[in-house]
Write a protein that holds these residues in place. Structure first.
Motif, short mmCIF file in Angstrom:
data_model
loop_
_atom_site.label_atom_id
_atom_site.label_comp_id
_atom_site.label_asym_id
_atom_site.label_seq_id
_atom_site.Cartn_x
_atom_site.Cartn_y
_atom_site.Cartn_z
N ILE A 45 -28.13 61.21 30.73
CA ILE A 45 -26.74 61.06 30.31
C ILE A 45 -26.68 61.30 28.80
O ILE A 45 -27.37 60.61 28.03
CB ILE A 45 -26.18 59.66 30.62
N ILE A 46 -25.90 62.28 28.37
CA ILE A 46 -25.72 62.55 26.95
C ILE A 46 -24.34 62.01 26.55
O ILE A 46 -23.31 62.50 27.03
CB ILE A 46 -25.80 64.06 26.64
N GLU A 47 -24.34 61.01 25.70
CA GLU A 47 -23.10 60.39 25.25
C GLU A 47 -22.70 60.99 23.91
O GLU A 47 -23.52 61.12 22.99
CB GLU A 47 -23.28 58.88 25.12
N THR A 48 -21.43 61.36 23.77
CA THR A 48 -20.89 61.87 22.51
C THR A 48 -19.51 61.26 22.29
O THR A 48 -18.96 60.60 23.18
CB THR A 48 -20.74 63.41 22.53
N THR A 52 -19.07 62.01 27.96
CA THR A 52 -20.46 62.09 28.40
C THR A 52 -20.70 63.28 29.32
O THR A 52 -19.81 63.74 30.03
CB THR A 52 -20.87 60.81 29.16
N GLU A 54 -23.63 64.61 32.22
CA GLU A 54 -24.75 64.20 33.07
C GLU A 54 -25.58 65.43 33.40
O GLU A 54 -25.03 66.48 33.76
CB GLU A 54 -24.25 63.54 34.35
N ASP A 79 -31.40 60.11 19.93
CA ASP A 79 -30.29 59.26 19.52
C ASP A 79 -29.98 59.43 18.04
O ASP A 79 -30.86 59.29 17.19
CB ASP A 79 -30.59 57.79 19.83
N GLY A 168 -19.19 66.77 33.33
CA GLY A 168 -18.88 66.63 31.91
C GLY A 168 -18.87 67.92 31.12
O GLY A 168 -18.93 67.89 29.89
N MET A 192 -25.22 62.52 19.32
CA MET A 192 -25.50 62.26 20.72
C MET A 192 -26.39 61.03 20.88
O MET A 192 -27.11 60.63 19.96
CB MET A 192 -26.19 63.47 21.36
N LYS A 193 -26.32 60.47 22.05
CA LYS A 193 -27.25 59.43 22.49
C LYS A 193 -27.64 59.80 23.90
O LYS A 193 -26.77 60.07 24.74
CB LYS A 193 -26.60 58.04 22.46
N VAL A 194 -28.93 59.85 24.17
CA VAL A 194 -29.40 60.30 25.48
C VAL A 194 -30.06 59.14 26.23
O VAL A 194 -30.97 58.49 25.72
CB VAL A 194 -30.41 61.46 25.34
N LYS A 195 -29.57 58.92 27.44
CA LYS A 195 -30.13 57.88 28.31
C LYS A 195 -30.76 58.54 29.53
O LYS A 195 -30.22 59.50 30.07
CB LYS A 195 -29.03 56.91 28.77
#
Length: 201
Positions: A45-48, A52, A54, A79, A168, A192-195
């Motif tokens: 999951i890339i959050e911006t 997001t 997927e 991150d 997304g 970005m933050k990657v989970k």
């Protein structure tokens, strides 16, 4: 069209001249069926700030790249990095640790301190594909990746496709159209933050 294609490929080649002085990461050549299966069931999951995205992975064709991305993401490597190059009609590129620095002159030239072996494959660079950026040498990829916002067949079998956006893509469309400078770096940074989400038994 041929001139444009050559120019676009050159832009991707520009991303990191420093890798020539780094050591190749020992690549695990024989992944077990269980390892391949586990990576295929893993998502990112890339959050911006735009939302997001997927991702699913293709370990059956690029196990070393998938393993590398997952490993870096689990360490929090991505991150706070940004999408430092956005080209409308083409792609968005990120994953450079140098992009955490306000000095944009270094953006696009960083990596994890090693490079990995190319795993060129038959996956087409269509819209939504996630592929690894690299310098001129085939084995010069490290951490930087790009997401195609349009089909880009001229990149096929020259860059390692290792994943795809499954939801997304509207976020990628927003990122690629954000105002940018002459180096195609967004005027307002897009962090970005990657989970990593692994399938539970």
């Amino acid at each position: 069209m041929k001139l444009l294609t050559t120019f676009v490929v050159f832009l991707l080649f520009m991303f990191d001249f420093a890798y020539g002085e780094t050591k190749n990461q020992p690549t695990k050549k024989n992944y077990t069926k269980e390892e391949i299966k586990k990576m295929s069931e893993t998502k990112a999951i890339i959050e911006t700030k735009f939302g997001t995205m997927e991702l699913k992975f293709f370990p059956e064709v690029a196990p070393g790249h998938v393993d590398n991305f997952i490993t870096l993401a689990k360490k929090g490597f991505y991150d706070g990095t940004t999408f430092h190059r956005v080209i409308p009609g083409f792609m968005i590129q990120g994953g450079d640790p140098n992009s955490k620095n306000p000095d944009k002159s270094k953006h696009g030239m960083g990596g994890p301190g090693y490079t990995i072996k190319a795993e060129f494959n038959e996956k087409a660079h269509k819209r939504g594909i996630v592929s690894m950026a690299r310098a001129g040498h085939p084995d010069s990829a490290g951490s930087q990746f790009f997401i195609c916002v349009n089909d880009s067949p001229f990149l096929d079998r020259q860059y390692t496709v290792f994943g795809e956006v499954t939801s997304g893509m509207e976020v990628a469309d927003k990122i690629v159209n954000t105002p940018r400078d002459k180096a195609d770096n967004p005027l307002d940074k897009v962090e970005m933050k990657v989970k990593i989400i692994e399938k539970t038994k």
